[in-house]
Scaffold this motif. Structure first.
Motif, mmCIF file in Angstrom:
data_model
loop_
_atom_site.group_PDB
_atom_site.id
_atom_site.type_symbol
_atom_site.label_atom_id
_atom_site.label_comp_id
_atom_site.label_asym_id
_atom_site.label_seq_id
_atom_site.Cartn_x
_atom_site.Cartn_y
_atom_site.Cartn_z
ATOM 1 N N UNK A 128 -17.037 40.588 165.896
ATOM 2 C CA UNK A 128 -16.371 40.224 164.652
ATOM 3 C C UNK A 128 -16.410 41.368 163.638
ATOM 4 N N UNK A 129 -17.597 41.920 163.425
ATOM 5 C CA UNK A 129 -17.802 42.979 162.431
ATOM 6 C C UNK A 129 -18.554 44.132 163.089
ATOM 7 N N UNK A 130 -17.845 44.925 163.912
ATOM 8 C CA UNK A 130 -18.514 45.973 164.695
ATOM 9 C C UNK A 130 -19.180 47.051 163.859
ATOM 10 N N UNK A 131 -18.744 47.202 162.627
ATOM 11 C CA UNK A 131 -19.370 48.221 161.767
ATOM 12 C C UNK A 131 -20.650 47.710 161.125
ATOM 13 N N UNK A 132 -20.987 46.452 161.342
ATOM 14 C CA UNK A 132 -22.225 45.854 160.817
ATOM 15 C C UNK A 132 -22.354 46.060 159.311
ATOM 16 N N UNK A 133 -21.228 45.942 158.618
ATOM 17 C CA UNK A 133 -21.213 46.211 157.171
ATOM 18 C C UNK A 133 -21.191 44.948 156.324
#
Length: 268
Positions: A128-133
């Motif tokens: 869902x949010x691969x940048x883990x931001x």
């Protein structure tokens, strides 16, 4: 943020599958659905509150670490999957807010500063949010797995939807580790048909059916133990009267499993 965010119940797949080339093809449809969730939501959440099937405590417990560690709660996978890191920040202030909401509803709650992200959280979120931001807060189930208590938990957490927090119940719509592959076709389809009808029902009927889920067709074949279904109760409880949309449906996952995920939202 003034948008009321949807809630979700997601089927999170098997183990650390996003980190395994050999598993990703069999999870392609699921991965596409998870990757599409940010578009569906339309805004970047202030945080994700994930209720994972893989954590149970005597009281509802919220992770309070500002930088949660990892919990590799699986066995028999390649060595590299025990070294992966999903470096999303925690949300300690939100954890305090979550505990306050739960206790105000008369339910037991506490904090855990040591707990790490388990695969019910980090596996879907890395898609869902691969940048883990986006900050991530994980919340436990309560031992006993009482559907009514978890529906009440969802109702207690509902104000967070207007505070920019995305509520995600992470489990599996079918979870019988002894009956995957072709043997899963009939029971998973029977239970999924019931589940589709149930989430589409009127709010009162939906809740009544969920409370009696164990009487559903193939219920105990689909869920010999219901920890992977109970996160659905939280998503439904937090959704009030919102209608459901099936955002993932597949009839051949892992060689025969019918599985689904749902969004609960006023915008359908």
């Amino acid at each position: 943020m003034t948008t009321t965010l949807p809630t979700y119940f997601i089927s999170h797949g098997g183990g650390p599958w996003p980190y395994m080339e050999e598993m990703r093809p069999m999870m392609r449809v699921l991965a596409e659905s998870l990757a599409d969730m940010p578009r569906q939501i339309g805004v970047t959440p202030k945080a994700v509150l994930c209720i994972s099937a893989h954590w149970e405590e005597n009281a509802f417990t919220a992770m309070s670490s500002p930088q949660p560690p990892m919990l590799y709660d699986y066995g028999g996978f390649p060595p590299h999957t025990y070294k992966v890191v999903y470096p999303a920040p925690g949300a300690p202030e939100l954890a305090q807010r979550v505990v306050a909401l739960i206790t105000a509803a008369g339910l037991p709650a506490g904090l855990d500063a040591q707990r790490g992200f388990d695969h019910g959280t980090f596996a879907p979120l890395v898609v869902m949010y691969p940048e883990a931001n986006v900050p991530v807060l994980q919340l436990s189930l309560k031992t006993g797995l009482d559907p009514a208590i978890h529906l009440a938990l969802g109702r207690a957490l509902a104000p967070l939807r207007d505070e920019g927090v995305l509520i995600v119940g992470s489990g599996l719509s079918y979870h019988n580790l002894r009956m995957f592959g072709p043997a899963a076709r009939a029971p998973s389809k029977a239970f999924d048909d019931w589940l589709q009808d149930t989430v589409a029902a009127s709010p009162a009927e939906r809740e009544a059916r969920l409370l009696a889920w164990a009487a559903a067709p193939s219920a105990r074949l689909a869920h010999p133990r219901e920890e992977h279904l109970i996160p659905l109760m939280v998503a439904v409880g937090a959704a009030f009267n919102d209608p459901a949309t099936c955002v993932y449906h597949e009839e051949g996952m892992m060689g025969g499993v019918t599985a689904s995920s749902f969004r609960f939202d006023t915008q359908v």
